[in-house]
Scaffold this motif. Sequence first.
Motif, short mmCIF file in Angstrom:
data_model
loop_
_atom_site.label_atom_id
_atom_site.label_comp_id
_atom_site.label_asym_id
_atom_site.label_seq_id
_atom_site.Cartn_x
_atom_site.Cartn_y
_atom_site.Cartn_z
N HIS A 160 0.85 -1.19 0.00
CA HIS A 160 0.00 0.00 0.00
C HIS A 160 0.89 1.24 0.00
O HIS A 160 1.62 1.46 0.96
CB HIS A 160 -0.87 0.02 1.26
CG HIS A 160 -1.57 -1.28 1.53
ND1 HIS A 160 -2.58 -1.75 0.75
CD2 HIS A 160 -1.37 -2.23 2.49
CE1 HIS A 160 -2.99 -2.93 1.22
NE2 HIS A 160 -2.27 -3.24 2.27
N ASP A 161 0.85 2.01 -1.07
CA ASP A 161 1.54 3.30 -1.08
C ASP A 161 0.61 4.31 -0.43
O ASP A 161 -0.52 4.50 -0.89
CB ASP A 161 1.84 3.75 -2.51
CG ASP A 161 2.84 2.82 -3.20
OD1 ASP A 161 3.31 1.87 -2.56
OD2 ASP A 161 3.13 3.07 -4.39
N ILE A 162 1.08 4.96 0.62
CA ILE A 162 0.22 5.92 1.32
C ILE A 162 0.53 7.32 0.81
O ILE A 162 1.46 7.98 1.27
CB ILE A 162 0.42 5.83 2.86
CG1 ILE A 162 0.37 4.36 3.34
CG2 ILE A 162 -0.64 6.68 3.57
CD1 ILE A 162 -0.91 3.62 3.01
N ASP A 163 -0.24 7.76 -0.16
CA ASP A 163 -0.09 9.10 -0.73
C ASP A 163 -1.04 10.08 -0.03
O ASP A 163 -0.65 11.15 0.38
CB ASP A 163 -0.44 9.11 -2.23
CG ASP A 163 0.47 8.20 -3.04
OD1 ASP A 163 1.59 7.91 -2.58
OD2 ASP A 163 0.05 7.79 -4.13
N LEU A 164 -2.30 9.68 0.08
CA LEU A 164 -3.35 10.56 0.59
C LEU A 164 -4.12 9.83 1.68
O LEU A 164 -4.69 8.77 1.43
CB LEU A 164 -4.32 10.92 -0.54
CG LEU A 164 -3.71 11.49 -1.82
CD1 LEU A 164 -4.76 11.55 -2.94
CD2 LEU A 164 -3.15 12.89 -1.57
N ILE A 213 9.55 2.59 2.91
CA ILE A 213 9.66 3.98 2.48
C ILE A 213 9.05 4.16 1.08
O ILE A 213 9.34 3.38 0.17
CB ILE A 213 11.13 4.46 2.51
CG1 ILE A 213 11.25 5.92 2.06
CG2 ILE A 213 12.03 3.60 1.62
CD1 ILE A 213 10.82 6.89 3.11
N HIS A 214 8.20 5.18 0.95
CA HIS A 214 7.68 5.55 -0.36
C HIS A 214 8.45 6.80 -0.78
O HIS A 214 8.04 7.92 -0.44
CB HIS A 214 6.18 5.82 -0.23
CG HIS A 214 5.46 5.90 -1.55
ND1 HIS A 214 5.77 5.10 -2.61
CD2 HIS A 214 4.42 6.67 -1.97
CE1 HIS A 214 4.97 5.37 -3.63
NE2 HIS A 214 4.16 6.32 -3.27
N GLY A 215 9.57 6.61 -1.42
CA GLY A 215 10.47 7.72 -1.73
C GLY A 215 9.76 8.82 -2.52
O GLY A 215 9.17 8.56 -3.56
N PHE A 274 9.32 3.92 -5.16
CA PHE A 274 9.32 5.36 -5.42
C PHE A 274 7.93 5.83 -5.87
O PHE A 274 7.26 5.16 -6.65
CB PHE A 274 10.39 5.71 -6.46
CG PHE A 274 11.77 5.50 -5.92
CD1 PHE A 274 12.34 6.44 -5.09
CD2 PHE A 274 12.47 4.33 -6.20
CE1 PHE A 274 13.61 6.23 -4.54
CE2 PHE A 274 13.73 4.11 -5.65
CZ PHE A 274 14.31 5.06 -4.82
N HIS A 275 7.54 6.98 -5.30
CA HIS A 275 6.27 7.63 -5.62
C HIS A 275 6.16 7.81 -7.13
O HIS A 275 7.13 8.19 -7.79
CB HIS A 275 6.27 8.98 -4.90
CG HIS A 275 5.00 9.75 -4.96
ND1 HIS A 275 3.76 9.17 -4.81
CD2 HIS A 275 4.79 11.09 -5.14
CE1 HIS A 275 2.83 10.11 -4.89
NE2 HIS A 275 3.43 11.28 -5.09
N ALA A 276 4.98 7.54 -7.66
CA ALA A 276 4.71 7.67 -9.10
C ALA A 276 5.56 6.70 -9.94
O ALA A 276 5.68 6.87 -11.15
CB ALA A 276 4.90 9.11 -9.59
N LEU A 277 6.12 5.70 -9.29
CA LEU A 277 6.95 4.69 -9.97
C LEU A 277 8.09 5.31 -10.77
O LEU A 277 8.43 4.85 -11.85
CB LEU A 277 6.10 3.80 -10.89
CG LEU A 277 4.85 3.15 -10.29
CD1 LEU A 277 4.21 2.19 -11.29
CD2 LEU A 277 5.16 2.41 -9.00
N TRP A 293 -2.31 -1.68 -3.78
CA TRP A 293 -3.65 -1.11 -3.59
C TRP A 293 -3.51 0.08 -2.66
O TRP A 293 -3.17 -0.09 -1.49
CB TRP A 293 -4.59 -2.19 -3.00
CG TRP A 293 -5.96 -2.18 -3.62
CD1 TRP A 293 -7.12 -1.84 -2.99
CD2 TRP A 293 -6.32 -2.55 -4.95
NE1 TRP A 293 -8.18 -1.97 -3.89
CE2 TRP A 293 -7.71 -2.40 -5.10
CE3 TRP A 293 -5.59 -2.97 -6.08
CZ2 TRP A 293 -8.39 -2.66 -6.29
CZ3 TRP A 293 -6.26 -3.22 -7.26
CH2 TRP A 293 -7.64 -3.07 -7.35
N HIS A 294 -3.73 1.28 -3.17
CA HIS A 294 -3.63 2.48 -2.33
C HIS A 294 -4.73 2.45 -1.27
O HIS A 294 -5.83 1.96 -1.52
CB HIS A 294 -3.80 3.74 -3.18
CG HIS A 294 -2.65 4.04 -4.09
ND1 HIS A 294 -2.52 3.48 -5.35
CD2 HIS A 294 -1.57 4.84 -3.93
CE1 HIS A 294 -1.43 3.94 -5.92
NE2 HIS A 294 -0.81 4.77 -5.09
N ASN A 295 -4.44 3.05 -0.11
CA ASN A 295 -5.43 3.05 0.98
C ASN A 295 -6.76 3.69 0.57
O ASN A 295 -7.83 3.24 0.98
CB ASN A 295 -4.85 3.76 2.21
CG ASN A 295 -4.39 5.16 1.89
OD1 ASN A 295 -3.60 5.36 0.96
ND2 ASN A 295 -4.89 6.15 2.60
#
Length: 442
Positions: free
Chosen positions: A168-172, A266-268, A295-298, A396-398
């Motif tokens: 899970h990438d936690i962006d928002l 870490i989600h760089g 990394f964020h946005a791959l 799967w993003h949160n």
Amino acid sequence: MNNKFDYILELFYAIYSIDFPVEISYGLDGLSKIQISKGDTSFFDGDSAQPETVVWKVWNEEKIPFLFDGNDEKEIIGVVNGQVIINYDIIASSFFFLSGWQEYKTQQKDRLGRFPYSESIQYKLNLVELPLVNYYFDILKQALEQVYDKELKVKLWGDGEYGTFISHDIDLCESAWKQGSLSELARGRVSSPFYLLSKKLFSNDDWFNFDLIMELEKRHLAKSTFYFLCENKKVNNYPNADYDISDKKFLPVFDNILKNESELGIHGSLGTSNDAAKLKLEMRKIPGDIEGGRFHALVYDIHKTPDIIEEAGLKYDSTLGFAEHIGFRNSFCFPFFPYDIKNDQPYKFLEIPLMVMDATLKMKKYMGLTPDEAGKAISSLMREVRKFNGCFSILWHNNFYSNYKFSGWREIMEQVLQEGSTEGSRYFTGKEISDIYRSQMR
Ligand SMILES: [Zn+2]
């Protein structure tokens, strides 16, 4: 090509348990029990990004291309005087995909500096959803089984049929009250904004839903990895987090994740994929030893990012998927060590390739599928991974678990968990996969 041959064999041996000595030669030496024919490998002395021609053959009921060979008349495997000959260069073909050669040699980049899917050979040959390298490995596997009369089994997943890596990438996690409300208003649901706002004021934003995610996973004996963004300022006008990682409210979240045997990674943020110092600073903002990330946005530049990952001391990465399409960026459904083309040797960090990102499925500019269509597409990809007892990797993003702005998508992830349980998947965090993989190398 010797280093490249050793590299490919090392990846093969890391997957299959082979506890007996084997004779495999690269090139027809007339002696070894298994001989793999060499194609025109002078390609790797040049600067072309992709080979100009391929030949197509059928293996395992699937039409697959072989590179660096112009003759499609040969059998894939033949037996001569008790020696098994593999007539196509599965080593060079595997190396082409695993090393990321086409990314290394191209000048094409999108606005975030990413290698565009539309420039890839997988797009041009329409086979991004086939783990081709596993088909090549399957040829070698069958040759070994024939010569040594033993069955080779995948040794990575304990008693499971295959592995699943959920992340899970936690962006928002603070924006449902705003973005969710706008989406609800557009659908004519005028009372939702009041609900979302009061939820935020009196407990937590609807997208601050870590407990919900872990509850769902627990029902299927699953666990996962959470990658947190430690930067909330925009970079080049591209958004990073909508939250401040140093906020005390994250402490119980971190505790809970670890208590559930899930992982913190870490989600760089944007810019860290070519800045080791910044990446290291961000890693320190998350408690514990951080072993891996995405990394964020791959964003991943093959010329810089692998060195940044090593310099930051990460043991694994999980960025390598195409943002535009689900499938296999390196045509492989297992973890692998990326290859340092400049120094002609493998890197030390492990890549757990990303196969499915929710946003890839949903966003109009990418695949633009409905949740139903997305469920079917994921299922067919999982079947491909199961064919080889591989490692299915899904992001799967949160916020895709929320009914606000993302209604219907949580159910798709639940289907994935259900299918995994039915088909004998075992679930691993990225750190666990990295540890298991290394412990199984010979
Ligand atoms: Zn992200």
